[in-house]
Write a protein that holds these residues in place. Structure first.
Motif, PDB file in Angstrom:
ATOM      1  N   GLN A 172      40.965  37.114  32.997  1.00 39.86           N
ATOM      2  CA  GLN A 172      42.102  37.914  33.437  1.00 39.86           C
ATOM      3  C   GLN A 172      41.659  39.373  33.413  1.00 39.86           C
ATOM      4  O   GLN A 172      41.213  39.875  32.384  1.00 39.86           O
ATOM      5  N   VAL A 173      41.757  40.005  34.572  1.00 40.27           N
ATOM      6  CA  VAL A 173      41.325  41.391  34.754  1.00 40.27           C
ATOM      7  C   VAL A 173      42.562  42.274  34.879  1.00 40.27           C
ATOM      8  O   VAL A 173      43.459  41.974  35.668  1.00 40.27           O
ATOM      9  N   ILE A 174      42.592  43.342  34.115  1.00 39.85           N
ATOM     10  CA  ILE A 174      43.617  44.370  34.270  1.00 39.85           C
ATOM     11  C   ILE A 174      42.908  45.545  34.940  1.00 39.85           C
ATOM     12  O   ILE A 174      41.848  45.987  34.478  1.00 39.85           O
ATOM     13  N   TYR A 175      43.474  46.011  36.039  1.00 39.27           N
ATOM     14  CA  TYR A 175      42.790  47.025  36.823  1.00 39.27           C
ATOM     15  C   TYR A 175      43.771  48.040  37.390  1.00 39.27           C
ATOM     16  O   TYR A 175      44.975  47.808  37.459  1.00 39.27           O
ATOM     17  N   ASP A 176      43.203  49.164  37.808  1.00 38.01           N
ATOM     18  CA  ASP A 176      43.963  50.241  38.439  1.00 38.01           C
ATOM     19  C   ASP A 176      43.877  50.043  39.949  1.00 38.01           C
ATOM     20  O   ASP A 176      42.813  50.248  40.536  1.00 38.01           O
ATOM     21  N   PRO A 177      44.970  49.618  40.601  1.00 36.75           N
ATOM     22  CA  PRO A 177      44.915  49.336  42.035  1.00 36.75           C
ATOM     23  C   PRO A 177      44.701  50.580  42.904  1.00 36.75           C
ATOM     24  O   PRO A 177      44.431  50.445  44.094  1.00 36.75           O
ATOM     25  N   GLU A 178      44.788  51.763  42.304  1.00 38.63           N
ATOM     26  CA  GLU A 178      44.468  52.987  43.049  1.00 38.63           C
ATOM     27  C   GLU A 178      42.955  53.162  43.176  1.00 38.63           C
ATOM     28  O   GLU A 178      42.472  53.850  44.070  1.00 38.63           O
ATOM     29  N   LYS A 179      42.199  52.548  42.275  1.00 37.38           N
ATOM     30  CA  LYS A 179      40.742  52.685  42.261  1.00 37.38           C
ATOM     31  C   LYS A 179      40.012  51.408  42.651  1.00 37.38           C
ATOM     32  O   LYS A 179      38.877  51.451  43.096  1.00 37.38           O
ATOM     33  N   LEU A 180      40.655  50.278  42.436  1.00 41.05           N
ATOM     34  CA  LEU A 180      40.024  48.983  42.661  1.00 41.05           C
ATOM     35  C   LEU A 180      41.036  48.067  43.337  1.00 41.05           C
ATOM     36  O   LEU A 180      42.161  47.910  42.858  1.00 41.05           O
ATOM     37  N   LYS A 181      40.648  47.496  44.443  1.00 41.65           N
ATOM     38  CA  LYS A 181      41.556  46.644  45.222  1.00 41.65           C
ATOM     39  C   LYS A 181      41.390  45.170  44.828  1.00 41.65           C
ATOM     40  O   LYS A 181      40.283  44.708  44.527  1.00 41.65           O
ATOM     41  N   TYR A 182      42.490  44.457  44.860  1.00 43.40           N
ATOM     42  CA  TYR A 182      42.483  43.028  44.566  1.00 43.40           C
ATOM     43  C   TYR A 182      41.476  42.298  45.463  1.00 43.40           C
ATOM     44  O   TYR A 182      40.739  41.427  45.001  1.00 43.40           O
ATOM     45  N   ARG A 183      41.432  42.674  46.719  1.00 39.99           N
ATOM     46  CA  ARG A 183      40.501  42.057  47.667  1.00 39.99           C
ATOM     47  C   ARG A 183      39.055  42.167  47.163  1.00 39.99           C
ATOM     48  O   ARG A 183      38.273  41.221  47.281  1.00 39.99           O
ATOM     49  N   GLU A 184      38.685  43.315  46.597  1.00 36.43           N
ATOM     50  CA  GLU A 184      37.322  43.493  46.065  1.00 36.43           C
ATOM     51  C   GLU A 184      37.056  42.504  44.933  1.00 36.43           C
ATOM     52  O   GLU A 184      35.948  41.952  44.827  1.00 36.43           O
ATOM     53  N   LEU A 185      38.037  42.309  44.075  1.00 37.67           N
ATOM     54  CA  LEU A 185      37.873  41.381  42.959  1.00 37.67           C
ATOM     55  C   LEU A 185      37.682  39.949  43.446  1.00 37.67           C
ATOM     56  O   LEU A 185      36.875  39.192  42.892  1.00 37.67           O
ATOM     57  N   ILE A 186      38.402  39.576  44.502  1.00 33.91           N
ATOM     58  CA  ILE A 186      38.302  38.217  45.037  1.00 33.91           C
ATOM     59  C   ILE A 186      36.994  38.040  45.816  1.00 33.91           C
ATOM     60  O   ILE A 186      36.321  37.013  45.682  1.00 33.91           O
ATOM     61  N   GLU A 187      36.605  39.026  46.595  1.00 34.80           N
ATOM     62  CA  GLU A 187      35.318  38.930  47.283  1.00 34.80           C
ATOM     63  C   GLU A 187      34.180  38.813  46.272  1.00 34.80           C
ATOM     64  O   GLU A 187      33.237  38.036  46.472  1.00 34.80           O
ATOM     65  N   PHE A 188      34.255  39.566  45.182  1.00 32.00           N
ATOM     66  CA  PHE A 188      33.238  39.499  44.135  1.00 32.00           C
ATOM     67  C   PHE A 188      33.171  38.084  43.548  1.00 32.00           C
ATOM     68  O   PHE A 188      32.079  37.559  43.291  1.00 32.00           O
ATOM     69  N   LEU A 189      34.319  37.463  43.340  1.00 31.60           N
ATOM     70  CA  LEU A 189      34.360  36.093  42.834  1.00 31.60           C
ATOM     71  C   LEU A 189      33.493  35.175  43.696  1.00 31.60           C
ATOM     72  O   LEU A 189      32.706  34.383  43.185  1.00 31.60           O
ATOM     73  N   TYR A 190      33.631  35.305  45.008  1.00 33.32           N
ATOM     74  CA  TYR A 190      32.897  34.426  45.916  1.00 33.32           C
ATOM     75  C   TYR A 190      31.419  34.785  46.039  1.00 33.32           C
ATOM     76  O   TYR A 190      30.619  33.969  46.489  1.00 33.32           O
ATOM     77  N   ARG A 191      31.044  35.973  45.649  1.00 38.93           N
ATOM     78  CA  ARG A 191      29.633  36.364  45.622  1.00 38.93           C
ATOM     79  C   ARG A 191      28.938  35.879  44.349  1.00 38.93           C
ATOM     80  O   ARG A 191      27.743  35.640  44.344  1.00 38.93           O
ATOM     81  N   MET A 192      29.692  35.792  43.229  1.00 34.66           N
ATOM     82  CA  MET A 192      29.050  35.578  41.933  1.00 34.66           C
ATOM     83  C   MET A 192      29.016  34.122  41.451  1.00 34.66           C
ATOM     84  O   MET A 192      28.433  33.841  40.422  1.00 34.66           O
ATOM     85  N   HIS A 193      29.651  33.209  42.179  1.00 32.62           N
ATOM     86  CA  HIS A 193      29.584  31.802  41.778  1.00 32.62           C
ATOM     87  C   HIS A 193      29.586  30.916  43.020  1.00 32.62           C
ATOM     88  O   HIS A 193      29.758  31.401  44.133  1.00 32.62           O
ATOM     89  N   ASP A 194      29.342  29.633  42.825  1.00 33.48           N
ATOM     90  CA  ASP A 194      29.326  28.676  43.932  1.00 33.48           C
ATOM     91  C   ASP A 194      30.685  27.996  44.017  1.00 33.48           C
ATOM     92  O   ASP A 194      31.010  27.135  43.188  1.00 33.48           O
ATOM     93  N   PRO A 195      31.498  28.362  45.023  1.00 33.11           N
ATOM     94  CA  PRO A 195      32.842  27.791  45.141  1.00 33.11           C
ATOM     95  C   PRO A 195      32.877  26.442  45.854  1.00 33.11           C
ATOM     96  O   PRO A 195      33.946  25.930  46.160  1.00 33.11           O
ATOM     97  N   THR A 196      31.709  25.863  46.116  1.00 26.70           N
ATOM     98  CA  THR A 196      31.666  24.601  46.858  1.00 26.70           C
ATOM     99  C   THR A 196      31.426  23.397  45.954  1.00 26.70           C
ATOM    100  O   THR A 196      31.300  22.283  46.447  1.00 26.70           O
ATOM    101  N   THR A 197      31.361  23.615  44.657  1.00 25.24           N
ATOM    102  CA  THR A 197      31.117  22.510  43.736  1.00 25.24           C
ATOM    103  C   THR A 197      32.393  22.235  42.939  1.00 25.24           C
ATOM    104  O   THR A 197      32.838  23.066  42.161  1.00 25.24           O
ATOM    105  N   LYS A 198      32.985  21.078  43.171  1.00 24.68           N
ATOM    106  CA  LYS A 198      34.246  20.738  42.496  1.00 24.68           C
ATOM    107  C   LYS A 198      33.983  20.470  41.018  1.00 24.68           C
ATOM    108  O   LYS A 198      33.131  19.669  40.668  1.00 24.68           O
ATOM    109  N   ASP A 199      34.736  21.175  40.173  1.00 24.73           N
ATOM    110  CA  ASP A 199      34.660  20.982  38.724  1.00 24.73           C
ATOM    111  C   ASP A 199      33.243  21.137  38.182  1.00 24.73           C
ATOM    112  O   ASP A 199      32.817  20.410  37.281  1.00 24.73           O
ATOM    113  N   ARG A 200      32.522  22.122  38.739  1.00 29.44           N
ATOM    114  CA  ARG A 200      31.137  22.297  38.304  1.00 29.44           C
ATOM    115  C   ARG A 200      30.637  23.691  38.648  1.00 29.44           C
ATOM    116  O   ARG A 200      30.907  24.217  39.716  1.00 29.44           O
TER     117      ARG A 200
END
Length: 186
Positions: A74-102
């Motif tokens: 759970q991330v608490i952030y300042d939306p004036e400096k950091l956008k939710y979209r950036e946090l979600i795009e980062f999620l997809y860059r940093m892990h493999d979202p194609t492996t179910k339960d793994r």
């Protein structure tokens, strides 16, 4: 600054927003988000459990895979400096979202990929980014990331918070690294 679990007396700082994601072992997820966004709008990040039906779950219980909870951040952030979209795009860059339960060698529903939205705008952005990610970044596999309303959040035990800062040689999931994807189309 630390914040408490949902329903506690702790409140978000004025103007802050909350994002909740799951991407496998929460130690590495927290470490990567802090490293990427410290000083860029990140106010705090806490590891914990979400998405299950067990009240006040423990790490040991979540590791059984029977609580329904995911290890999450759970991330608490300042939306004036950091956008939710950036946090979600980062999620997809940093892990493999194609492996179910793994993620890497970690298997079980507690290691699933998930976005737990806190309002309709977050849901909309999560779905838009996920669609683009499927089309542009993860074309060879089906993105299985869950997009669900954020329910009850449970902070993980204190020793899990900042785990890799306290244990620099500690376990890091080998599937947690930044992929050099090009920017998503608008």
């Amino acid at each position: 600054m630390a914040f408490g679990p949902e329903g506690s007396s702790a409140t978000l700082p004025e103007g802050a927003a909350k994002a909740t994601i799951a991407a496998g072992c929460f130690w590495g997820v927290e470490h990567m988000y802090r490293k990427a966004f410290d000083g860029k709008g990140l106010i705090d990040a806490r590891v914990g459990y979400i998405g299950g039906d067990t009240q006040n779950p423990s790490y040991r219980a979540v590791c059984t895979g029977r609580t329904g909870h995911a290890e999450a951040l759970q991330v608490i952030y300042d939306p004036e400096k950091l956008k939710y979209r950036e946090l979600i795009e980062f999620l997809y860059r940093m892990h493999d979202p194609t492996t179910k339960d793994r993620q890497g060698p970690d298997t079980g529903s507690q290691y699933r990929s998930g976005i737990f939205f806190h309002d309709e705008e977050q849901e909309k952005i999560a779905k838009e980014v996920t669609d683009k990610v499927q089309q542009e970044w993860w074309k060879k596999g089906k993105v299985v990331t869950e997009i669900l309303p954020a329910g009850q959040w449970w902070d993980a035990e204190t020793y899990h918070q900042l785990y890799l800062d306290k244990n620099p040689g500690g376990y890091e999931c080998p599937s947690h690294f930044l992929r050099p994807f090009p920017p998503l189309s608008s």
